[in-house]
Design an enzyme around this catalytic site. Structure first.
Site, short mmCIF file in Angstrom:
data_model
loop_
_atom_site.label_atom_id
_atom_site.label_comp_id
_atom_site.label_asym_id
_atom_site.label_seq_id
_atom_site.Cartn_x
_atom_site.Cartn_y
_atom_site.Cartn_z
N CYS A 79 0.89 -1.33 0.01
CA CYS A 79 0.07 0.02 0.00
C CYS A 79 0.90 1.27 -0.08
CB CYS A 79 -0.99 -0.11 1.11
SG CYS A 79 -2.22 1.14 0.90
N HIS A 169 -3.70 -5.03 0.54
CA HIS A 169 -3.18 -5.54 1.92
C HIS A 169 -3.38 -7.14 1.96
CE1 HIS A 169 -2.75 -1.79 3.86
NE2 HIS A 169 -3.67 -1.24 3.21
N GLU A 171 -2.13 -8.88 4.06
CA GLU A 171 -2.22 -9.44 5.47
C GLU A 171 -3.34 -9.75 6.08
OE1 GLU A 171 -1.23 -4.88 5.81
OE2 GLU A 171 -1.05 -6.49 4.28
N SER A 223 1.65 -12.87 38.54
CA SER A 223 0.52 -12.50 38.88
C SER A 223 -0.72 -13.97 38.62
CB SER A 223 -0.07 -11.52 37.50
OG SER A 223 0.18 -12.06 36.43
N SER A 228 3.50 -13.57 32.78
CA SER A 228 4.44 -13.53 33.86
C SER A 228 4.89 -15.01 34.24
CB SER A 228 3.85 -13.00 35.21
OG SER A 228 2.87 -13.63 35.75
#
Length: 511
Positions: A79, A169, A171, A223, A228
């Site tokens: 693009c 595009h 994608e 957490s 984490s």
């Protein structure tokens, strides 16, 4: 070393989709702002130029020297990237008579071209641009067009390395065989070997952590969430007991979560300490209703508690964090170097305050990739498939003032909701779910008595990465069962509603 594709980001809303498409091919890629100098080591196999909301004809349009880039590596412009290539190589880009947006069909496709192999006429593609290429540069070969766009794809000839431009595009999911075009470029043209796998990532990351940390100590806040937990497991595999983990109960976790998560971490062999700070958080939140003020109090208190625990351990020089790639990308502006870095995790501010270096083993991964790494590491599903949960916890799912009594009400209702989703095999179909306690009381009838009690709103959304989300279409019978059990079993709640708003315009959380 891991080979990679570099995406130069000009600000397109679709840039992360390009990266996802490439990574699904087991090829590593990085997104960097267009103004960032490219380091051309042997790992860099090709360059992709993203789309942009800008026009190449604007006075201050984002600009890169495509000719010098192409002297070193193959280039694919998408693009805006294609339009910039056109302009810099002597073609013309002009404003479209009408915005070219939506589906289009490719025609006159040169299927012998390297980037269009395994393609054919009538492939649907997705357009999204206000400018259009009206004249190709000299030495450009037209390789595809649509009924309304005469220059949908082209290849520059007589260049040091292959150079392609696409005005559509590939994608986005609306482009049929768009993934094939991307594969043709990164595998066929750039020669990537497709060997970036969870196993290889784990091996390389553990080696990198050992080199970075050596025999030093790392402290990390956990957490119970996937980011984490996976990050801590990788660090633990690298340095063992030199990783010190802290799990803080701020009184705003889900029902029984503190003890359950501590037990699960203990099974993983992590060196972890639990800190019960619930009453401290409740006392500081008393009388506070502002969402932003609540967030600041919860975040600030967390840092204080965590720092206090860190000071009890001698000679800590590293801080572990579960930062993932979207956090990194969102911290950088494509309009110029960003002055602020997003403190996405609870320990934002600690590295500078405590003079520690960061260890972030997931900072190059998307959420779905983190889950694949967790699976490869052998982590249990309760960690890997856990719904995202906000750092401030139930503090921002209780609208208005937070009290211990309200937390207990919400914990009970939330536990019933989540258990029903699991019982009906809906939990893993939903990106994120939770209950919200509203500062609204309404009249109800239980038995022969009138009640005046709180309202619970249920929130459930489907999403890929949380950037956009649709409300989850939970069957009416399941919603009725959830509502019935909450009202019958949670004293203090007499009304349940379901949130059917999408993001955007709404957000996933209410505060």
């Amino acid at each position: 070393m891991t080979e990679k594709i570099i995406i130069l980001d000009f600000g397109s809303q679709y840039t992360q989709l390009i990266a996802r498409n490439i990574r699904e091919l087991n090829i590593y890629c990085e997104i960097i702002p267009f103004y960032t100098p490219i380091v051309y080591d042997e790992t860099v196999k090709g360059i992709i130029l993203s789309g942009s909301p800008s026009s190449v004809n604007e006075e201050n349009a984002p600009m890169v020297d495509i000719k010098s880039i192409n002297e070193k590596r193959p280039v694919l412009g998408i693009c805006y990237g294609a339009q910039l290539t056109t302009k810099l190589y002597g073609g013309k880009v002009e404003k479209s008579s009408s915005r070219e947006y939506g589906r289009a069909k490719l025609c006159k496709v040169l299927t012998d071209n390297p980037i269009l192999q395994n393609m054919s006429d009538n492939n649907q593609v997705w357009m999204s641009h206000a400018d259009t290429i009206t004249q190709l540069p000299p030495d450009a070969e037209l390789i595809a067009q649509t009924d309304s766009i005469p220059h949908a794809a082209f290849e520059m000839k007589n260049t040091p390395n292959p150079l392609f431009g696409l005005q559509f595009h590939p994608e986005v999911t609306h482009s049929d065989n768009g993934k094939q075009i991307i594969k043709n470029f990164v595998v066929g043209v750039c020669g990537c070997a497709q060997n970036w796998t969870p196993a290889s990532y784990i091996h390389e990351t553990i080696d990198a952590i050992r080199k970075q940390v050596g025999d030093q100590k790392v402290i990390m806040a956990l957490s119970g969430g996937v980011d984490s937990t996976v990050a801590a497991t990788l660090i633990h595999r690298a340095i063992g007991k030199n990783l010190y983990c802290v799990f803080v109960d701020n009184g705003l976790l889900r029902k029984n979560e503190y003890l359950e998560v501590l037990s699960a971490y203990d099974e993983l062999g992590l060196n972890i300490k639990g800190v019960d700070a619930a009453q401290l958080f409740y006392s500081k939140l008393k009388g506070v209703s502002s969402p932003e003020e609540k967030r600041k109090i919860i975040g600030g208190l967390f840092i204080d508690v965590f720092q206090e625990e860190a000071l009890l351990i001698q000679d800590i020089h590293f801080l572990g964090q579960g930062t993932i790639y979207p956090d990194v990308i969102e911290s950088v502006s494509v309009n110029g170097p960003s002055a602020t870095i997003k403190s996405h995790h609870n320990v934002g501010g600690l590295p500078e305050k405590m003079k520690m270096q960061l260890v972030e083993p997931l900072r190059s991964l998307f959420k779905d990739e983190v889950r694949r790494i967790g699976t490869e590491l052998g982590l249990r599903d309760s960690f890997i498939q856990r719904h995202p949960f906000p750092g401030p916890g139930l503090g921002i799912r209780i609208l208005g003032e937070v009290t211990e009594e309200k937390v207990k009400l919400l914990q009970e209702a939330d536990a019933i909701y989540i258990q029903h989703l699991k019982d009906h095999d809906l939990y893993h179909q939903i990106w994120q779910a939770g209950a919200i306690l509203l500062p609204v009381q309404s009249v109800g009838v239980m038995g022969d008595e009138r009640t005046y009690e709180f309202t619970i709103a249920l929130r459930g959304v489907t999403s890929v990465d949380g950037m956009t989300a649709d409300w989850a279409h939970i069957p009416y019978a399941v919603l009725a069962s959830i509502s019935n059990e909450i009202i019958n079993k949670v004293k203090g709640i007499n009304r349940v509603v379901y949130d059917i708003s999408s993001k955007p315009p709404a957000t996933i959380e209410w505060e």
